[in-house]
Design an enzyme around this catalytic site. Structure first.
Site, PDB file in Angstrom:
ATOM      1  N   HIS A 101       1.007  -1.284   0.027  1.00  0.00           N
ATOM      2  CA  HIS A 101      -0.017  -0.122   0.170  1.00  0.00           C
ATOM      3  C   HIS A 101       0.984   1.099  -0.151  1.00  0.00           C
ATOM      4  O   HIS A 101       2.082   1.055   0.324  1.00  0.00           O
ATOM      5  CB  HIS A 101      -1.063   0.127   1.146  1.00  0.00           C
ATOM      6  CG  HIS A 101      -0.340  -0.238   2.469  1.00  0.00           C
ATOM      7  ND1 HIS A 101       0.249  -1.633   2.867  1.00  0.00           N
ATOM      8  CD2 HIS A 101       0.156   0.597   3.309  1.00  0.00           C
ATOM      9  CE1 HIS A 101       0.751  -1.282   4.055  1.00  0.00           C
ATOM     10  NE2 HIS A 101       0.755   0.001   4.411  1.00  0.00           N
ATOM     11  N   HIS A 103       1.128   5.222   1.093  1.00  0.00           N
ATOM     12  CA  HIS A 103       0.585   6.259   1.941  1.00  0.00           C
ATOM     13  C   HIS A 103       0.500   7.785   1.361  1.00  0.00           C
ATOM     14  O   HIS A 103       1.656   8.276   0.659  1.00  0.00           O
ATOM     15  CB  HIS A 103       1.362   6.202   3.271  1.00  0.00           C
ATOM     16  CG  HIS A 103       1.216   5.507   4.334  1.00  0.00           C
ATOM     17  ND1 HIS A 103       0.498   5.037   5.248  1.00  0.00           N
ATOM     18  CD2 HIS A 103       1.997   4.088   4.271  1.00  0.00           C
ATOM     19  CE1 HIS A 103       0.951   3.821   5.944  1.00  0.00           C
ATOM     20  NE2 HIS A 103       1.831   3.360   5.145  1.00  0.00           N
TER      21      HIS A 103
HETATM   22  P1  5GP Z   1       2.065   0.268   7.422  1.00  0.00           P
HETATM   23  O1  5GP Z   1       2.774   0.608   8.589  1.00  0.00           O
HETATM   24  O2  5GP Z   1       2.113  -1.187   6.748  1.00  0.00           O
HETATM   25  O3  5GP Z   1       2.933   1.223   6.281  1.00  0.00           O
HETATM   26  O4  5GP Z   1       0.727   0.804   7.167  1.00  0.00           O
HETATM   27  C1  5GP Z   1      -0.500   0.339   7.457  1.00  0.00           C
HETATM   28  C2  5GP Z   1      -1.264   1.551   7.860  1.00  0.00           C
HETATM   29  O5  5GP Z   1      -2.827   0.806   7.445  1.00  0.00           O
HETATM   30  C3  5GP Z   1      -1.647   2.215   8.880  1.00  0.00           C
HETATM   31  O6  5GP Z   1      -1.263   3.570   8.894  1.00  0.00           O
HETATM   32  C4  5GP Z   1      -2.802   1.677   9.895  1.00  0.00           C
HETATM   33  O7  5GP Z   1      -3.282   2.730  10.486  1.00  0.00           O
HETATM   34  C5  5GP Z   1      -3.463   1.345   8.500  1.00  0.00           C
HETATM   35  N1  5GP Z   1      -4.939   0.127   8.924  1.00  0.00           N
HETATM   36  C6  5GP Z   1      -4.684  -0.819   9.410  1.00  0.00           C
HETATM   37  N2  5GP Z   1      -5.634  -1.564   9.422  1.00  0.00           N
HETATM   38  C7  5GP Z   1      -6.653  -0.829   8.712  1.00  0.00           C
HETATM   39  C8  5GP Z   1      -7.953  -0.982   8.622  1.00  0.00           C
HETATM   40  O8  5GP Z   1      -8.592  -2.043   8.860  1.00  0.00           O
HETATM   41  N3  5GP Z   1      -8.584  -0.172   7.821  1.00  0.00           N
HETATM   42  C9  5GP Z   1      -7.852   1.050   7.618  1.00  0.00           C
HETATM   43  N4  5GP Z   1      -8.624   1.870   6.806  1.00  0.00           N
HETATM   44  N5  5GP Z   1      -6.633   1.321   7.766  1.00  0.00           N
HETATM   45  C10 5GP Z   1      -5.977   0.295   8.257  1.00  0.00           C
END
Ligand code: 5GP
Ligand code: ZN
Length: 138
Positions: A101, A103
């Site tokens: 994903h 951001h």
């Molecule tokens: P990472 O740390 O893997 O780059 O980012 C994961 C992101 O996904 C985090 O910013 C977290 O808040 C978001 N996230 C995790 N679970 C969910 C969810 O169930 N729904 C949404 N909308 N965001 C999520």
């Protein structure tokens, strides 16, 4: 391919509802449930890729194109002062959801978001050698 136990597979494919700001056949863009800032969005491919290393060029192009559109929509709606695009790969890099994903994080003067590192100071020989080595692999 979709992974049964992957929350972003379920969100991207609409099995779990989300605050969706864009959707097409390749990806879904949602608002982060725990945003770093107002408007923090995630561009998520519908296909499962653990991380950037398994992603094909066409999907990568599409993801960045959509991120650009999201950035412009945030700019028009929220009038941020700046923007960070962040994409974490691997636990060491802060990845917590192991479905690729991107951001898209609007930035506002005086906000509490901190994306900063202490710069290293390699010498020019080291930079030359490394640039040549990497160049051969692209
Ligand atoms: P990472 O740390 O893997 O780059 O980012 C994961 C992101 O996904 C985090 O910013 C977290 O808040 C978001 N996230 C995790 N679970 C969910 C969810 O169930 N729904 C949404 N909308 N965001 C999520
Ligand atoms: Zn997945």
């Amino acid at each position: 391919m979709s992974k049964d136990d992957c929350i972003f597979c379920k969100i991207a494919n609409g099995e779990i509802p989300s605050a969706t700001v864009y959707e097409d056949s390749i990806c879904r863009v949602i608002l982060d449930v725990n945003p770093a800032n107002k408007g923090h969005a995630l561009v998520i491919p519908k296909e499962h890729y653990d991380n950037i290393y398994s992603m094909d060029a066409d999907t990568a192009s599409k993801i960045f194109t959509i991120a650009t559109e999201v950035a412009k929509a945030q700019k028009a709606e929220l009038n941020p002062d700046g923007l960070n695009i962040v994409q974490n790969n691997g636990e060491v890099a802060g990845q917590t959801v192991f479905h690729f994903h991107m951001h898209v994080i609007p930035r506002y003067k005086g906000d509490n978001v901190n994306i900063k590192w202490l710069p290293e100071k390699p010498d020019s020989d080291e930079l030359d050698a490394l640039s040549k080595a990497l160049r051969k692999r692209i």
